[in-house]
Design a protein around this motif. Structure first.
Motif, mmCIF file in Angstrom:
data_model
loop_
_atom_site.group_PDB
_atom_site.id
_atom_site.type_symbol
_atom_site.label_atom_id
_atom_site.label_comp_id
_atom_site.label_asym_id
_atom_site.label_seq_id
_atom_site.Cartn_x
_atom_site.Cartn_y
_atom_site.Cartn_z
ATOM 1 N N ALA A 24 0.941 -1.046 0.062
ATOM 2 C CA ALA A 24 0.037 0.000 -0.010
ATOM 3 C C ALA A 24 0.996 1.159 0.117
ATOM 4 C CB ALA A 24 -1.050 0.284 1.189
ATOM 5 N N TYR A 25 1.892 1.181 0.858
ATOM 6 C CA TYR A 25 2.500 2.523 1.084
ATOM 7 C C TYR A 25 3.574 2.596 -0.536
ATOM 8 C CZ TYR A 25 6.694 5.352 3.003
ATOM 9 O OH TYR A 25 7.714 6.361 2.964
ATOM 10 N N HIS A 26 3.952 1.732 -1.056
ATOM 11 C CA HIS A 26 4.531 2.093 -2.393
ATOM 12 C C HIS A 26 3.480 2.315 -3.395
ATOM 13 C CE1 HIS A 26 7.929 0.260 -0.363
ATOM 14 N NE2 HIS A 26 8.664 0.918 -1.328
ATOM 15 N N LEU A 27 2.371 1.887 -3.405
ATOM 16 C CA LEU A 27 1.315 2.323 -4.283
ATOM 17 C C LEU A 27 1.066 3.584 -4.173
ATOM 18 C CD1 LEU A 27 -1.062 -0.986 -4.618
ATOM 19 C CD2 LEU A 27 0.741 -0.190 -6.309
ATOM 20 N N ILE A 28 0.856 3.985 -3.006
ATOM 21 C CA ILE A 28 0.544 5.466 -2.646
ATOM 22 C C ILE A 28 1.553 6.435 -3.111
ATOM 23 C CG2 ILE A 28 0.590 7.127 -0.707
ATOM 24 C CD1 ILE A 28 -1.056 4.712 0.881
ATOM 25 N N HIS A 29 2.848 6.004 -2.785
ATOM 26 C CA HIS A 29 4.076 6.853 -3.273
ATOM 27 C C HIS A 29 4.157 6.921 -4.851
ATOM 28 C CE1 HIS A 29 5.849 8.783 -0.042
ATOM 29 N NE2 HIS A 29 5.675 7.569 0.546
ATOM 30 N N TYR A 30 3.600 5.850 -5.527
ATOM 31 C CA TYR A 30 3.849 5.660 -7.022
ATOM 32 C C TYR A 30 2.694 6.560 -7.561
ATOM 33 C CZ TYR A 30 4.094 3.810 -11.881
ATOM 34 O OH TYR A 30 4.190 3.639 -12.973
ATOM 35 N N ALA A 31 1.451 6.619 -6.907
ATOM 36 C CA ALA A 31 0.331 7.478 -7.383
ATOM 37 C C ALA A 31 0.885 8.893 -7.233
ATOM 38 C CB ALA A 31 -0.774 7.255 -6.713
ATOM 39 N N ARG A 33 3.757 10.176 -7.316
ATOM 40 C CA ARG A 33 4.751 10.209 -8.269
ATOM 41 C C ARG A 33 4.066 10.652 -9.790
ATOM 42 N NH1 ARG A 33 8.191 6.586 -11.403
ATOM 43 N NH2 ARG A 33 10.220 7.038 -11.227
ATOM 44 N N GLU A 34 2.624 10.064 -9.898
ATOM 45 C CA GLU A 34 2.187 10.364 -11.086
ATOM 46 C C GLU A 34 1.277 11.594 -10.805
ATOM 47 O OE1 GLU A 34 1.499 7.512 -13.863
ATOM 48 O OE2 GLU A 34 3.701 7.791 -13.487
ATOM 49 N N GLU A 35 1.401 12.438 -9.935
ATOM 50 C CA GLU A 35 0.847 13.662 -9.664
ATOM 51 C C GLU A 35 -0.722 13.360 -9.561
ATOM 52 O OE1 GLU A 35 1.942 16.550 -12.151
ATOM 53 O OE2 GLU A 35 3.738 16.794 -11.171
ATOM 54 N N ARG A 36 -1.058 12.054 -8.910
ATOM 55 C CA ARG A 36 -2.676 12.087 -8.507
ATOM 56 C C ARG A 36 -2.900 12.565 -7.123
ATOM 57 N NH1 ARG A 36 -4.169 9.728 -13.229
ATOM 58 N NH2 ARG A 36 -2.406 8.346 -14.077
ATOM 59 N N THR A 37 -4.254 12.687 -6.844
ATOM 60 C CA THR A 37 -4.542 13.239 -5.579
ATOM 61 C C THR A 37 -4.949 11.764 -4.799
ATOM 62 O OG1 THR A 37 -6.859 13.608 -6.026
ATOM 63 C CG2 THR A 37 -5.431 15.353 -5.919
ATOM 64 N N VAL A 38 -4.524 11.537 -3.486
ATOM 65 C CA VAL A 38 -4.528 10.182 -2.845
ATOM 66 C C VAL A 38 -5.151 10.329 -1.499
ATOM 67 C CG1 VAL A 38 -3.232 8.420 -2.133
ATOM 68 C CG2 VAL A 38 -2.304 9.699 -4.239
ATOM 69 N N LEU A 39 -6.145 9.626 -1.352
ATOM 70 C CA LEU A 39 -6.503 9.234 0.147
ATOM 71 C C LEU A 39 -6.032 7.913 0.733
ATOM 72 C CD1 LEU A 39 -8.275 9.742 2.576
ATOM 73 C CD2 LEU A 39 -10.179 8.898 1.360
ATOM 74 N N ALA A 40 -5.351 8.088 1.589
ATOM 75 C CA ALA A 40 -4.924 6.641 2.455
ATOM 76 C C ALA A 40 -5.828 6.469 3.410
ATOM 77 C CB ALA A 40 -3.595 6.868 2.690
ATOM 78 N N ILE A 41 -6.553 5.022 3.371
ATOM 79 C CA ILE A 41 -7.459 4.765 4.355
ATOM 80 C C ILE A 41 -6.905 3.577 5.401
ATOM 81 C CG2 ILE A 41 -9.817 3.935 5.274
ATOM 82 C CD1 ILE A 41 -10.909 5.065 2.625
ATOM 83 N N ASP A 42 -6.551 3.669 6.430
ATOM 84 C CA ASP A 42 -5.936 2.895 7.528
ATOM 85 C C ASP A 42 -6.820 2.279 8.435
ATOM 86 O OD1 ASP A 42 -4.365 1.283 8.753
ATOM 87 O OD2 ASP A 42 -2.938 2.578 9.541
ATOM 88 N N LEU A 43 -7.322 0.851 8.055
ATOM 89 C CA LEU A 43 -8.146 0.164 8.756
ATOM 90 C C LEU A 43 -7.745 -0.513 9.838
ATOM 91 C CD1 LEU A 43 -11.033 -0.887 6.239
ATOM 92 C CD2 LEU A 43 -10.847 1.209 7.739
ATOM 93 N N LEU A 124 -15.793 10.360 -2.168
ATOM 94 C CA LEU A 124 -14.925 11.373 -1.613
ATOM 95 C C LEU A 124 -13.867 11.615 -2.798
ATOM 96 C CD1 LEU A 124 -13.818 8.984 1.653
ATOM 97 C CD2 LEU A 124 -15.088 11.252 1.426
ATOM 98 N N PRO A 125 -13.669 12.828 -2.678
ATOM 99 C CA PRO A 125 -12.794 13.530 -4.070
ATOM 100 C C PRO A 125 -11.382 13.640 -4.223
ATOM 101 C CG PRO A 125 -13.215 15.384 -2.452
ATOM 102 C CD PRO A 125 -13.781 13.864 -1.794
ATOM 103 N N PHE A 126 -10.954 12.331 -4.639
ATOM 104 C CA PHE A 126 -9.527 11.767 -4.951
ATOM 105 C C PHE A 126 -9.468 10.999 -6.238
ATOM 106 C CE2 PHE A 126 -10.265 12.531 -0.270
ATOM 107 C CZ PHE A 126 -8.973 13.148 -0.055
ATOM 108 N N ASP A 127 -8.442 11.006 -6.828
ATOM 109 C CA ASP A 127 -7.846 10.462 -8.105
ATOM 110 C C ASP A 127 -7.879 8.818 -7.427
ATOM 111 O OD1 ASP A 127 -7.764 12.461 -9.636
ATOM 112 O OD2 ASP A 127 -5.743 12.733 -9.253
ATOM 113 N N VAL A 128 -7.075 8.634 -6.357
ATOM 114 C CA VAL A 128 -7.043 7.244 -6.084
ATOM 115 C C VAL A 128 -7.350 7.100 -4.587
ATOM 116 C CG1 VAL A 128 -5.570 5.039 -6.325
ATOM 117 C CG2 VAL A 128 -5.006 7.068 -7.404
#
Ligand SMILES: Nc1ncnc2c1ncn2[C@@H]1O[C@H](COP(=O)(O)OP(=O)(O)O)[C@@H](O)[C@H]1O
Ligand SMILES: [Mg+2]
Length: 263
Positions: A24-31, A33-43, A124-128
């Motif tokens: 998850a951590y790497h996918l978030i950083h990859y997104a 890097r691609e200039e996406r807006t990101v929400l991380a949800i930690d359950l 929720l208003p995010f790319d990913v």
């Protein structure tokens, strides 16, 4: 990833230590890097992703965060909106943090309530949106199956993981009745390329998955490498960590690209 619609990616495996948080951590950083807006949800009540992203131990004791997605219908006071429960980490990255009080959140959510959480998350208003889950099968951990476009199931190449996947696939099939667009991919992590046993397990897994549909196993397989664990400790993805050898960086970048290629 071509569509402008929000994409929800969840990490799921009831087994711990298989790399859900690391991936998850790497996918978030990859997104990012691609200039996406990101929400991380930690359950996860252990809040590993929260810690990796913020380094803030105090957050792990703080109510709110991802609990805001599971409002208590019997509570007389309306719950605050998830938007108000977010922590901004960078202008493009927001977090609904995990904390030790999460276990008190309703464990047996009824289906209508899960449906309601899906509508909230998907608006929720995010790319990913990335969801990291805890190693358990409570309904709070299964709710992301109702939210996600893609479920990534990280696992190790061993017999127990393969049998665990069968159980998870049952839940995925059930969730598909409600969330018909859901797809899943298995990710082999901590792979030891020299192990004949592990290579055999991967081959068996591929045959098992091919019965469902081809290419369900994400490639490349992710090798067990010390810099992966070190990089997160330094709050960096492995490709930005100075001590990562080039093949390790390339492997993780190619893996993230493969995940996004599916969306
Ligand atoms: N490919 C890898 N190589 C080396 N260490 C890894 C790798 N993937 C994960 N780890 C380490 O294994 C441990 C468990 O990983 P984690 O992502 O926390 O699993 P989970 O979230 O499924 O419990 C962590 O200490 C992490 O740093
Ligand atoms: Mg974890």
């Amino acid at each position: 990833m071509t569509s402008t619609q929000t994409k929800v990616i969840a990490m799921l495996n009831q087994k711990g230590g298989v790399g859900k948080t690391t991936i998850a951590y790497h996918l978030i950083h990859y997104a990012l890097r691609e200039e996406r807006t990101v929400l991380a949800i930690d359950l996860d009540p252990q809040g590993n992703l929260t810690l990796a992203l913020t380094g803030d131990f105090a957050l792990l004791n703080q109510q709110g965060g991802s609990a805001s997605l599971f409002p208590d219908p019997s509570s007389p006071t309306p719950s605050p909106s998830p938007l108000a429960a977010m922590t901004a980490i960078t202008p493009r990255l927001q977090l609904l943090h995990g904390h030790q009080h999460l276990d008190a959140v309703e464990q047996s959510l009824a289906l209508p309530n899960i449906r309601a959480t899906a509508a909230v998350v998907r608006s929720l208003p995010f790319d990913v949106i990335f969801v990291d889950t805890a190693p358990s099968v409570s309904s709070r951990q299964l709710a992301p199956l109702f939210w996600a476009d893609l479920v990534v199931v990280p696992m190790e190449a061993d017999e127990f993981s393969v049998s665990g996947l069968a159980a998870l696939l049952k839940s995925i099939r059930l969730a598909k009745r409600e969330n018909s667009g859901l797809v899943y991919r298995a990710a082999i992590n901590r792979f030891k390329i020299r192990s004949k046993y592990q290579n055999l397990i991967v081959q068996q897994l591929e045959e098992q998955l091919a019965a469902d549909s081809p290419s369900l196993l994400l490639r490349p397989l992710l090798s067990e490498r010390v810099p992966v664990a070190e990089a997160i400790g330094r709050r960096k993805p492995v490709w930005a960590y100075g001590r990562s050898p080039r093949p390790v960086r390339a492997e993780w970048l190619a893996f993230c690209e493969a995940v996004y290629g599916d969306l």
